[in-house]
Scaffold this motif. Structure first.
Motif, PDB file in Angstrom:
ATOM      1  N   TRP A 170       0.857  -1.192   0.000  1.00 31.47           N
ATOM      2  CA  TRP A 170       0.000   0.000   0.000  1.00 31.47           C
ATOM      3  C   TRP A 170       0.892   1.241   0.000  1.00 31.47           C
ATOM      4  N   GLY A 171       0.563   2.190  -0.832  1.00 30.71           N
ATOM      5  CA  GLY A 171       1.338   3.425  -0.868  1.00 30.71           C
ATOM      6  C   GLY A 171       2.144   3.538  -2.150  1.00 30.71           C
ATOM      7  N   PHE A 172       3.086   4.469  -2.134  1.00 28.24           N
ATOM      8  CA  PHE A 172       3.940   4.672  -3.297  1.00 28.24           C
ATOM      9  C   PHE A 172       4.793   3.423  -3.552  1.00 28.24           C
ATOM     10  N   PRO A 173       5.206   3.200  -4.801  1.00 26.35           N
ATOM     11  CA  PRO A 173       6.142   2.098  -5.068  1.00 26.35           C
ATOM     12  C   PRO A 173       7.398   2.243  -4.229  1.00 26.35           C
ATOM     13  N   GLU A 174       7.932   1.147  -3.758  1.00 24.29           N
ATOM     14  CA  GLU A 174       9.085   1.181  -2.860  1.00 24.29           C
ATOM     15  C   GLU A 174      10.302   1.826  -3.503  1.00 24.29           C
ATOM     16  N   GLU A 175      10.401   1.747  -4.841  1.00 19.83           N
ATOM     17  CA  GLU A 175      11.583   2.301  -5.508  1.00 19.83           C
ATOM     18  C   GLU A 175      11.507   3.814  -5.695  1.00 19.83           C
ATOM     19  N   THR A 182       7.480  13.810  -3.826  1.00 16.66           N
ATOM     20  CA  THR A 182       7.082  15.219  -3.764  1.00 16.66           C
ATOM     21  C   THR A 182       6.497  15.659  -5.100  1.00 16.66           C
ATOM     22  N   LYS A 183       7.110  15.237  -6.198  1.00 14.31           N
ATOM     23  CA  LYS A 183       6.595  15.568  -7.524  1.00 14.31           C
ATOM     24  C   LYS A 183       5.213  14.949  -7.726  1.00 14.31           C
ATOM     25  N   ALA A 184       5.038  13.702  -7.283  1.00 11.23           N
ATOM     26  CA  ALA A 184       3.748  13.029  -7.429  1.00 11.23           C
ATOM     27  C   ALA A 184       2.653  13.763  -6.647  1.00 11.23           C
ATOM     28  N   ARG A 185       2.986  14.217  -5.443  1.00 13.39           N
ATOM     29  CA  ARG A 185       1.990  14.944  -4.643  1.00 13.39           C
ATOM     30  C   ARG A 185       1.614  16.275  -5.298  1.00 13.39           C
ATOM     31  N   LEU A 186       2.565  16.918  -5.929  1.00  8.81           N
ATOM     32  CA  LEU A 186       2.275  18.155  -6.649  1.00  8.81           C
ATOM     33  C   LEU A 186       1.357  17.871  -7.834  1.00  8.81           C
ATOM     34  N   ASP A 200      -6.995  14.850  -6.001  1.00  8.69           N
ATOM     35  CA  ASP A 200      -6.069  15.364  -4.989  1.00  8.69           C
ATOM     36  C   ASP A 200      -6.065  14.529  -3.717  1.00  8.69           C
ATOM     37  N   MET A 201      -6.704  13.341  -3.753  1.00  3.80           N
ATOM     38  CA  MET A 201      -6.720  12.460  -2.588  1.00  3.80           C
ATOM     39  C   MET A 201      -5.635  11.391  -2.742  1.00  3.80           C
ATOM     40  N   GLU A 202      -4.556  11.527  -1.987  1.00  8.29           N
ATOM     41  CA  GLU A 202      -3.441  10.582  -2.104  1.00  8.29           C
ATOM     42  C   GLU A 202      -3.886   9.157  -1.812  1.00  8.29           C
ATOM     43  N   SER A 203      -4.744   8.975  -0.812  1.00  7.52           N
ATOM     44  CA  SER A 203      -5.188   7.625  -0.452  1.00  7.52           C
ATOM     45  C   SER A 203      -5.972   6.969  -1.579  1.00  7.52           C
ATOM     46  N   TYR A 204      -6.689   7.774  -2.361  1.00  6.40           N
ATOM     47  CA  TYR A 204      -7.458   7.210  -3.479  1.00  6.40           C
ATOM     48  C   TYR A 204      -6.509   6.712  -4.567  1.00  6.40           C
ATOM     49  N   HIS A 205      -5.460   7.454  -4.847  1.00  2.00           N
ATOM     50  CA  HIS A 205      -4.456   7.005  -5.809  1.00  2.00           C
ATOM     51  C   HIS A 205      -3.792   5.715  -5.319  1.00  2.00           C
ATOM     52  N   LYS A 354       5.507   3.791 -15.503  1.00  2.00           N
ATOM     53  CA  LYS A 354       5.172   5.025 -16.218  1.00  2.00           C
ATOM     54  C   LYS A 354       4.640   6.115 -15.290  1.00  2.00           C
ATOM     55  N   GLY A 355       4.295   5.772 -14.054  1.00  2.00           N
ATOM     56  CA  GLY A 355       3.910   6.770 -13.059  1.00  2.00           C
ATOM     57  C   GLY A 355       2.492   7.293 -13.156  1.00  2.00           C
ATOM     58  N   GLY A 356       1.676   6.706 -14.028  1.00  2.00           N
ATOM     59  CA  GLY A 356       0.347   7.254 -14.259  1.00  2.00           C
ATOM     60  C   GLY A 356      -0.643   7.082 -13.122  1.00  2.00           C
ATOM     61  N   PHE A 357      -0.334   6.215 -12.164  1.00  2.00           N
ATOM     62  CA  PHE A 357      -1.227   6.094 -11.011  1.00  2.00           C
ATOM     63  C   PHE A 357      -1.204   7.365 -10.161  1.00  2.00           C
ATOM     64  N   TYR A 358      -0.178   8.213 -10.364  1.00  2.00           N
ATOM     65  CA  TYR A 358      -0.071   9.457  -9.591  1.00  2.00           C
ATOM     66  C   TYR A 358      -0.044  10.698 -10.485  1.00  2.00           C
ATOM     67  N   SER A 359       0.661  10.649 -11.613  1.00  2.00           N
ATOM     68  CA  SER A 359       0.661  11.808 -12.509  1.00  2.00           C
ATOM     69  C   SER A 359      -0.718  12.002 -13.128  1.00  2.00           C
ATOM     70  N   GLU A 360      -1.467  10.895 -13.280  1.00  2.00           N
ATOM     71  CA  GLU A 360      -2.888  10.924 -13.622  1.00  2.00           C
ATOM     72  C   GLU A 360      -3.604  10.133 -12.534  1.00  2.00           C
ATOM     73  N   ARG A 361      -4.845   9.751 -12.763  1.00  2.00           N
ATOM     74  CA  ARG A 361      -5.549   8.963 -11.761  1.00  2.00           C
ATOM     75  C   ARG A 361      -6.050   7.682 -12.404  1.00  2.00           C
ATOM     76  N   TRP A 362      -5.064   6.857 -12.819  1.00  2.00           N
ATOM     77  CA  TRP A 362      -5.415   5.593 -13.438  1.00  2.00           C
ATOM     78  C   TRP A 362      -6.150   4.720 -12.426  1.00  2.00           C
ATOM     79  N   GLY A 363      -7.379   4.347 -12.746  1.00  2.00           N
ATOM     80  CA  GLY A 363      -8.187   3.550 -11.840  1.00  2.00           C
ATOM     81  C   GLY A 363      -8.038   2.067 -12.093  1.00  2.00           C
ATOM     82  N   ASP A 364      -8.318   1.274 -11.068  1.00  2.00           N
ATOM     83  CA  ASP A 364      -8.230  -0.172 -11.237  1.00  2.00           C
ATOM     84  C   ASP A 364      -9.297  -0.697 -12.185  1.00  2.00           C
TER      85      ASP A 364
END
Length: 481
Positions: A170-175, A182-186, A200-205, A354-364
């Motif tokens: 759960w959370g950001f990727p370990e790497e 910080t960039k992802a939160r922005l 803008d909900m980190e927990s939803y991402h 590719k980071g899209g789970f945070y740079s966008e809001r890719w849903g499951d």
């Protein structure tokens, strides 16, 4: 009140397959006549004939090939039928061998009432006969109150488990390092400012990423082969008197769903192109299942290629657009071996990189849908059109089967209460459909699109042209739109 605009041109009456080329030809001829009337017949007309006419001919050759490559072939018969019609005797079906399966609900301690309502409902409609275990997942420790209330909400014989998601799932990727976080939160903050739902909900991402891949790697799920996803505050409106896990296994199905609807484009503008990049990189061929996701573009080939080259949102590398249809994954019954297998996990890791789970809001939900349609043949996907399901303002409620299939004298079903009257073609068992006008039985346009690979019987061209789609679940209160 709506109306249909009809053009005065005879071209407006042509079939859709010939309409666009005819209009291109009409534009060409108008330009040709203007040039001739202007007296400038020489070089301009020759240039027009030299370049425009060959391009038009190439387009008329390319278009049929393009349409053929993106077609969704009609099977020789309907490949996906309900597992049962009406009611079966649950005392008989529950006595059959069970599958290695579990219910799973992701919840917070604060969602105790919604979780309790869902569990009480699914126990009444199904699990009091079959007693499949129910597993609750949380990214924080469970409260004693939650565990006590939910343990008492199940029927005797149903196992309840309360699991805390292990570190790293759960959370950001370990790497990811702190700078990347910080960039992802922005980026998430900017999504919220643009009005992206939950952007803008980190927990939803984190939740979307978790359900897209890490969920299937949980130690708690490792003993199981099948799962049925539950959510707090959902309602099942029909009795389910057969074992869907056993039927999925018997019919060699992998993924089961109830509702399909459109994704909000602002949440995942680059997801479809990224998935198509992966498909091409891995050499995964286009199939009718994949083509069912396409809104086929009729532009000439160079225009389509430029749409893909410049990564126009929601377009693939060929320039075709995603029709935005996806399965609503808050209900799904699926084989865990598929999702924790190498092919799916490779796809998830590719998306994660590719980071899209945070740079966008890719849903499951769209991730599951794209994976299922990319990796599975159509006959492996099942629409539970006989299950009544409600979540928020959307619902699917099938018409009930005839009275002689409702087992009115059955002791196991004697306490089911009133039901909606049966309807022609109905499949449900003791369904009670809502009559609240603020709710709506989900229109089956996306259902029709996503089930085309398995459907011999489809809405006619004329119905689709006029935006008329049948409700696949035959609810008597909303038979058509």
């Amino acid at each position: 009140m709506g109306y249909h605009h009809r053009t005065s041109s005879r071209l407006g009456t042509l079939p859709l397959a010939f309409d666009l080329p005819a209009r291109v030809g009409q534009i060409f001829m108008l330009q040709f006549r203007r040039l001739r009337r202007s007296g400038r017949n020489g070089r301009r007309i020759k240039l027009l004939l030299k370049f425009a006419l060959p391009l038009l001919v190439l387009y008329l050759i390319d278009l049929p090939i393009h349409l053929y490559r993106t077609r969704v072939a009609r099977p020789h018969q309907d490949l996906d039928q309900p597992f049962a019609t009406g009611c079966l005797d649950p005392s008989v079906t529950a006595a059959q061998p069970r599958e290695n399966a579990t219910f799973v609900m992701l919840a917070r301690n604060s969602e105790i009432e919604g979780a309790k309502a869902t569990v009480a409902n699914i126990e009444r409609q199904f699990n009091r006969w079959f007693h499949y275990p129910i597993m609750f997942l949380n990214d924080a420790p469970w409260s004693e109150e939650f565990k006590d209330v939910l343990s008492r909400a199940v029927s005797n014989g149903t196992e309840v488990r309360f699991e805390v998601i292990e570190k790293g799932k759960w959370g950001f990727p370990e790497e990811m390092n702190e700078k990347e976080k910080t960039k992802a939160r922005l980026q998430m903050k900017k999504q919220g400012e643009r009005g992206v739902g939950y952007g803008d909900m980190e927990s939803y991402h984190h939740m979307c990423r978790f359900y897209s891949g890490e969920f299937y790697n949980l130690e708690a799920l490792r003993p199981y082969k099948w799962y049925w996803r539950l959510e707090p505050s959902v309602r099942y409106s029909c009795a389910l008197t057969y074992d869907p896990f056993a039927e999925m296994a018997r019919h060699d199905k992998v993924y089961g769903w109830t509702i399909a609807l459109w994704e909000v484009g602002d949440t995942c503008p680059s997801l479809f192109k990224t998935t198509d990049d992966y498909r091409i990189e891995k050499g995964i061929p286009r199939t009718p299942t994949w083509n069912a996701l396409l809104q086929v573009m009729w532009f000439p080939a160079p225009v389509r290629w430029f749409l893909g080259l410049f990564r126009v949102r929601e377009h693939d590398n060929s320039g075709n657009k995603w029709n935005m249809c996806h399965y609503w994954s808050n209900f799904e019954i699926a084989n865990l071996d598929f999702f924790r297998g190498r092919e799916y996990q490779d796809y998830f890791r590719y998306l994660d990189s590719k980071g899209g789970f945070y740079s966008e809001r890719w849903g499951d939900a769209p991730v599951h849908t794209l994976a299922v349609h990319m990796l599975l043949p159509p006959e492996k996907i099942h629409h539970f059109s006989d299950i009544g399901y409600e979540h928020d303002t959307l619902w699917q409620c099938p018409g009930n089967a005839p009275m002689d299939q409702q087992l009115l004298g059955n002791k196991a079903l004697r306490d089911m209460g009133r039901m909606t009257l049966p309807s022609e073609g109905g499949t449900g068992c003791r369904c009670k459909c809502q009559e609240n006008k603020r709710r709506r039985n989900i229109n089956s346009q996306c259902t029709s699109e996503l089930t085309r690979p398995v459907a011999f019987h489809r809405p006619s061209w004329w119905e689709r042209h006029n935006g008329v789609y049948h409700y696949a679940v035959n609810n008597p209160n909303n038979p058509r739109k």
